[in-house]
Every structure is written in C-alpha cells, then in structure tokens.
Design an enzyme around this catalytic site. Structure first.
Site, mmCIF file in Angstrom:
data_model
loop_
_atom_site.group_PDB
_atom_site.id
_atom_site.type_symbol
_atom_site.label_atom_id
_atom_site.label_comp_id
_atom_site.label_asym_id
_atom_site.label_seq_id
_atom_site.Cartn_x
_atom_site.Cartn_y
_atom_site.Cartn_z
ATOM 1 N N GLU A 1 24.604 60.816 -19.239
ATOM 2 C CA GLU A 1 23.777 60.498 -18.066
ATOM 3 C C GLU A 1 22.348 60.378 -18.550
ATOM 4 O OE1 GLU A 1 25.552 59.684 -15.656
ATOM 5 O OE2 GLU A 1 27.397 60.686 -16.258
ATOM 6 N N CYS B 1 15.278 63.153 -13.153
ATOM 7 C CA CYS B 1 15.802 61.816 -13.436
ATOM 8 C C CYS B 1 15.884 61.004 -12.151
ATOM 9 C CB CYS B 1 17.173 61.919 -14.081
ATOM 10 S SG CYS B 1 18.235 63.054 -13.205
HETATM 11 P P1 NAD Z 1 15.570 63.421 -24.670
HETATM 12 O O1 NAD Z 1 16.368 62.172 -24.760
HETATM 13 O O2 NAD Z 1 14.255 63.453 -25.332
HETATM 14 O O3 NAD Z 1 16.426 64.640 -25.266
HETATM 15 C C1 NAD Z 1 17.679 64.996 -24.754
HETATM 16 C C2 NAD Z 1 18.382 65.856 -25.769
HETATM 17 O O4 NAD Z 1 18.814 65.029 -26.858
HETATM 18 C C3 NAD Z 1 17.497 66.942 -26.377
HETATM 19 O O5 NAD Z 1 18.241 68.141 -26.514
HETATM 20 C C4 NAD Z 1 17.166 66.349 -27.735
HETATM 21 O O6 NAD Z 1 16.806 67.305 -28.699
HETATM 22 C C5 NAD Z 1 18.486 65.688 -28.070
HETATM 23 N N1 NAD Z 1 18.486 64.714 -29.167
HETATM 24 C C6 NAD Z 1 17.541 63.809 -29.507
HETATM 25 N N2 NAD Z 1 17.948 63.092 -30.585
HETATM 26 C C7 NAD Z 1 19.186 63.537 -30.918
HETATM 27 C C8 NAD Z 1 20.112 63.225 -31.943
HETATM 28 N N3 NAD Z 1 19.871 62.256 -32.845
HETATM 29 N N4 NAD Z 1 21.268 63.907 -32.007
HETATM 30 C C9 NAD Z 1 21.537 64.863 -31.110
HETATM 31 N N5 NAD Z 1 20.688 65.236 -30.128
HETATM 32 C C10 NAD Z 1 19.530 64.567 -30.024
HETATM 33 O O7 NAD Z 1 15.437 63.762 -23.112
HETATM 34 P P2 NAD Z 1 14.556 64.906 -22.401
HETATM 35 O O8 NAD Z 1 13.114 64.556 -22.508
HETATM 36 O O9 NAD Z 1 14.993 66.255 -22.833
HETATM 37 O O10 NAD Z 1 15.046 64.728 -20.891
HETATM 38 C C11 NAD Z 1 14.501 63.770 -20.028
HETATM 39 C C12 NAD Z 1 15.401 62.562 -19.929
HETATM 40 O O11 NAD Z 1 16.684 62.951 -19.440
HETATM 41 C C13 NAD Z 1 14.877 61.534 -18.927
HETATM 42 O O12 NAD Z 1 15.072 60.241 -19.441
HETATM 43 C C14 NAD Z 1 15.744 61.775 -17.684
HETATM 44 O O13 NAD Z 1 15.858 60.664 -16.842
HETATM 45 C C15 NAD Z 1 17.057 62.153 -18.321
HETATM 46 N N6 NAD Z 1 17.892 62.925 -17.405
HETATM 47 C C16 NAD Z 1 18.950 62.293 -16.822
HETATM 48 C C17 NAD Z 1 19.752 62.980 -15.923
HETATM 49 C C18 NAD Z 1 20.913 62.298 -15.264
HETATM 50 O O14 NAD Z 1 21.749 62.985 -14.675
HETATM 51 N N7 NAD Z 1 21.005 60.981 -15.331
HETATM 52 C C19 NAD Z 1 19.474 64.321 -15.632
HETATM 53 C C20 NAD Z 1 18.387 64.936 -16.275
HETATM 54 C C21 NAD Z 1 17.615 64.231 -17.161
#
Ligand code: NAD
Length: 547
Positions: free
Chosen positions: A293, A327
């Site tokens: 998501e 989000c």
């Molecule tokens: P992000 O993409 O920066 O990080 C998400 C996670 O991915 C973190 O734990 C990060 O360390 C990890 N990550 C990054 N690179 C990786 C890799 N190569 N391998 C494994 N893990 C990796 O997102 P964020 O800033 O933590 O959260 C905000 C984002 O999440 C926004 O875009 C928001 O819209 C989205 N979000 C979506 C929903 C939904 O239900 N659609 C809900 C909450 C947040």
C-alpha cells in the site's frame, strides 16, 4: 489437537477515550508522558526472542523537540538479517502447524494488552516519537491496532470455516496453509497500528515474519514487540530488525526462502523493492506474494450544491490532522466559483485558529512533521509556490525548525490545475485549491481523475443526488476509498477496508479478509470413501443394437 469447534466472538471496534479536561485518562496519559520523557531507553533488535545489540547506533528524537533524545537505536545489517532468517525458519517448524485458534489467542491477548495496561504507553510513545496529538495517537496506536488484531482473528476464523461442497461418496476439504518461507514486513513511520499489523496479520495465519520498522517510528513499534512477547508469542515468529532500508532489504531479497512482502510506504520505495524482487525471481523457492500500500494525492471535489460548512470542517481535518502525514490526507481540492467566496471566508478563519506546537500541550491541533528530511521536502514545495506566477499562498506558509520541525497549515490557491502541488505527494500540511467555473463541472471531473497517478482516497461534496451518482460513477477508478459528504481520512477497520489502486498499491485492503487471504496458500484435499474399482466408463459398453 483441537477436539471441538472453538468459537471466536465477533469483535466490536475499540471505543476511544476523549482526554477532555478532568477525565482520568487525561491524567494517566500525562503521567506516562512524563515517565517516558524522563528516561533514554535502548532499542535493540529482537531476534529469536533475544535482544541483539549492534555496533552501529543512532539517536531517536522527538520531532517537536529534536534536542530531546528518547532512545538509542541499534541498527542492523546483513549479519542480523541472516540470523533473523535462520530463527524464523526454525520457528516455522512448530508455528506453522500450531492450531489456528491457539495462534489467534496470542493476538487477541495482545489487543487486550494494547487497550488495557499498555494503552498509556502506546499512546505516549506515539505522541513523543511520531509527534501525534492525544486524539491522533488514541485512534490508531490504541484503537486501530487493537481492531486490526481482533478483527484479523475473526476473519481468520471465518476463512477456516469456508469449505467446499462434497458430493456423495467424496469428502472435499480445503486446508489454509501458511506460505512456505518467511514474510518480510516493511512499515512506514506514520501509523503505529499499520506497523503492528504488517507482521501480525501474516503471523496470525501461521507465517513467520521479519519486521523492518521505520527508524522514524521505532520507539512505539518497539513497545509493541514487548506486548507481543507478554502475550506469549513464541521466539522467532516475529523478528524485529530495525535498520536502513537497503541494509535490511538487500539480504532479505537475496534469500531463497523469501515468500511474501507486506509493505506500506511510499511509491518510489515500493517500485524499487518490486524490481529487486523481480530481478531475484529465479532464486526463490516459491513465487512471493507482494502486498504493498503506497502513496496518495487525495482529493476533495465540491459541487455547487455542497454544504459549505460541512466542506470547511472536512477540508480542515483531512488536510491538517497529523500535519497532513496520512496517506489519505486531502492535498488537492476542486471548488466551483459560485461557492468559493463563502468557502474561502469561512475556511481561512478556521485555519487561522489552528495551533501548532508541542503535542504535550493538549490545546494544539498539530504537532511537528516527522524529520528534518520531511521538513526540508515539504518547505521546498511551499517555497516553490511562493515564487510561482500561477499560484499564491493564501494562508500559512511559515515554518521554523529551531526547536521542532514545525510547519504552519498552508493553503495554496492556483489557477493551474496541473500545478506541481496539485500533482505530487507532499506528505505535509499543504492543501492546494483549484477554483473551477460552474459550467466546467464535467471537464473538471475529468481533470481531477487524470491529474495524479495515485488512486487512494477521494471525497465528493454535493446535495443533489443525480450529481452524487454522476460523480461516484466518474470517480469509480480514482480512489480505493471513496467518501460522499465526508472527509477522506479516518478509515476504520471492519467499516471501510483500506487501500487504493493505480500507483497507490495492490489494494489488498488492510484490516479485511481480502488481506488475510494473501497470507494463506490453500491446499485442496479430495478423499474417496469407496474408491473406483474399474477403470472403464459406462459409455464404453456396447449397446444391443450395435452388436
Ligand atoms: P518510505 O517509503 O520512505 O519507507 C517505508 C519503509 O520502507 C521504511 O521502513 C523504510 O526504511 C523502508 N525501505 C526503504 N527502502 C527499502 C529497501 N530497499 N528495502 C526494504 N525496506 C526499505 O515511507 P515513509 O516515509 O515511512 O511513509 C510515508 C509513505 O507511506 C507515504 O508515501 C504514504 O502515502 C505511505 N503510506 C501509505 C499507506 C496506505 O495504506 N496506502 C499508509 C501509510 C503510509
């Protein structure tokens, strides 16, 4: 061994505390905030139930007071990931054959711990570590997290009961197995509930998980690991491996035992991860399940029959609660010219009343944004709008990171429906408004649908029911969570299953049976009571007229 059909009671959504002045929960939460603030804890990895410390550490700080250190976080890398994979595969032997009702008993207990003795800790940790107000913490770190766990158990019970038809002489069954291998749960910073659910939903289904929390929300997430331990989760079933994305992700995706990804985060991160998985496909024993998501560019679209007062409240809450870091947060708005003057006047008066500051001051509606990186990104959009010819900032626009990462709620008015802040996910307290001519209603619907690659949430406001129907039809693919005369945020488990399509994710609806099914691999079993003894079919016999 189960010697009865055990019943899981259908759950109810957890009610929320108000924290109004004079309530006991207000005093109790304030006390816990003081206690947590007065100490600096260590956050190790938890692998096979044991605390693992590493040589690389970072400080965990409060976003609204960045000089205040809450914890020292131990960062993991390849070595710890490999330990976690080994531990999870060992735990899988017993966990995957444990009766489902014994498994869900652990998560039901965890839910009661979250809403009972650990409630203040979960709320206070989410307030301090992620800069949420008491209300924003309560609705998710206590309420939604418990709902995920309780309804997950309920959905699983219903799945188990779903069995195929058996004709005479045959017994057909479907067994719901966990995946073969481990699930990698990767969580975002913005919801403690989502973080807790990402490893828990697969684990409830009998899977083992490696959980990589966000380093920006690790403080509350660590307390949830403690709750799982107290609830009786066996060692190695969920391994808590904090670290920087690729440091954890790369060794995980190298493993032949990787069998599923449960991800919530941004679109670019998900795309990168999916490509890595695709490149490694040949090494996996099983096709990995990919559930992700991602982001949104969520809209509010008003018709000229809209109730302006309802629109004002919805826009304010949806755009600025939790500093726009949901989000589902509304970040673009379409308003007809005929109601714009009334809306503008009322809306700007209310926005000007929003207080931004330390979340321990309960009169504040907004806290700080999560980090320096987020602060810099969001303020660069504000600066861009300030300099642009086709946009103006009509409220807010100020920011200050001297003490905490504070940004005032900001409203941008643009004449360009494709203005940068109408198109890109900003993830901060910035709302951009486009005013359309009333006779351009249909064209503006098309514009709204085609402006962003995302399709997460959207809200329409209209009293005219023909118009409601028309807009619902036109926006059928524009949002996975669609709201009529209601703000586009605040989805509740078992009420509005959550997720979007297009570039917002795989739409596997967190907190629903759809999501639980992704963590199960069905085995169909057919058993004959009296087996066939002749291989010939009746049609092969010769009829008298043919002989
Ligand atoms: P992000 O993409 O920066 O990080 C998400 C996670 O991915 C973190 O734990 C990060 O360390 C990890 N990550 C990054 N690179 C990786 C890799 N190569 N391998 C494994 N893990 C990796 O997102 P964020 O800033 O933590 O959260 C905000 C984002 O999440 C926004 O875009 C928001 O819209 C989205 N979000 C979506 C929903 C939904 O239900 N659609 C809900 C909450 C947040």
């Amino acid at each position: 061994m189960s010697n009865a059909y055990f019943k899981i009671q259908e759950p109810q959504n957890e009610p929320y505390f108000s924290f109004a002045p004079g309530t006991p929960e207000r005093e109790s939460l304030k006390k816990r905030l003081e206690e947590l603030k007065s100490e600096v804890i260590e956050i190790p990895a938890i692998i096979n139930g044991k605390e693992v410390r590493t040589s690389r550490t970072v400080d965990v700080i409060m976003p609204h007071n960045h000089q205040h250190k809450l914890a020292t976080l131990h960062l993991c890398g390849e070595k710890e990931v490999n330990m976690a994979i080994e531990a999870s595969l060992e735990a899988q032997k017993e966990w995957s054959v444990m009766p489902w009702e014994e498994r869900v008993a652990i998560f039901q207990k965890a839910a009661d711990l979250v809403t009972g003795p650990w409630r203040d800790t979960m709320n206070a940790a989410t307030m301090l570590g992620q800069s949420k107000t008491p209300h924003q913490a309560e609705i998710e770190a206590a309420g939604e997290l418990a709902d995920f766990l309780r309804f997950g158990a309920w959905y699983l019970a219903n799945i188990m009961a779903d069995q195929p038809y058996s004709p005479e002489g045959i017994w057909n069954r479907v067994e719901y197995r966990p995946l073969e291998g481990f699930v990698f749960a990767v969580s975002p910073f913005n919801f403690t509930a989502i973080a807790g659910n990402l490893p828990s939903a697969p684990a409830m289904c009998g899977n083992v998980a490696i959980w990589k929390p966000s380093t920006e929300s690790v403080y509350s997430n660590y307390f949830f690991m403690k709750i799982l331990k107290e609830a009786g989760l066996p060692d190695g079933v969920i391994n808590f491996v904090p670290g920087h994305g690729p440091d954890i992700g790369d060794p995980v995706f190298d493993s032949p035992h990787f069998s599923g990804l449960h991800f919530t985060g941004s679109e670019p991160t998900f795309n990168r991860i999916w490509k890595t998985i695709a490149n490694n496909l040949d090494r996996y024993k099983t096709y990995p399940r990919i559930v992700g998501e991602t982001g949104g560019k969520d809209f509010i679209f008003a018709h000229n029959s809209a109730d302006v007062d309802a629109l004002v409240v919805a826009a304010l809450r949806a755009a600025f609660e939790y500093q726009g870091q949901k989000c589902s947060a509304a970040s673009r708005m379409y308003i007809p010219n005929s109601i714009w003057p009334e809306f503008q006047e009322k809306f700007l008066v209310e926005v000007a009343e929003i207080q931004v500051g330390d979340v321990e001051d309960f009169s504040n509606f907004m806290g700080a944004v999560i980090s320096k990186k987020a602060f810099d990104k969001i303020t660069s959009y504000i600066d861009f709008a300030r300099e642009a010819d086709d946009a103006e900032i009509i409220s807010g626009g100020d920011y200050d990171d001297t003490v905490g990462y504070f940004i005032k709620p900001t409203v941008i008015l643009t004449k360009n429906p494709k203005f940068k802040t109408m198109e890109e996910e900003i993830f901060g307290p910035v709302l951009t408004i486009y005013v359309y001519e009333d006779d351009q209603f249909e064209e503006t619907l098309d514009l709204c649908d085609s402006t962003s690659p995302f399709a997460l949430t959207g809200a329409i406001f209209a009293k005219n029911r023909y118009v409601v129907k028309k807009m619902s039809d036109r926006f059928r693919q524009s949002a996975g969570n669609f709201y009529i005369n209601e703000k586009p945020t605040g989805a509740v488990v078992n009420q509005q299953p959550f997720g979007g399509s297009r570039k917002s994710g795989t739409n596997d609806k967190a907190g629903s049976v759809i999501n639980m099914l992704r963590w199960l691999s069905a085995r169909s079993i057919k058993e004959a009571r009296v087996a066939a003894k002749d291989w010939r079919y009746p049609y092969m016999g010769s009829a008298p007229e043919e002989s």
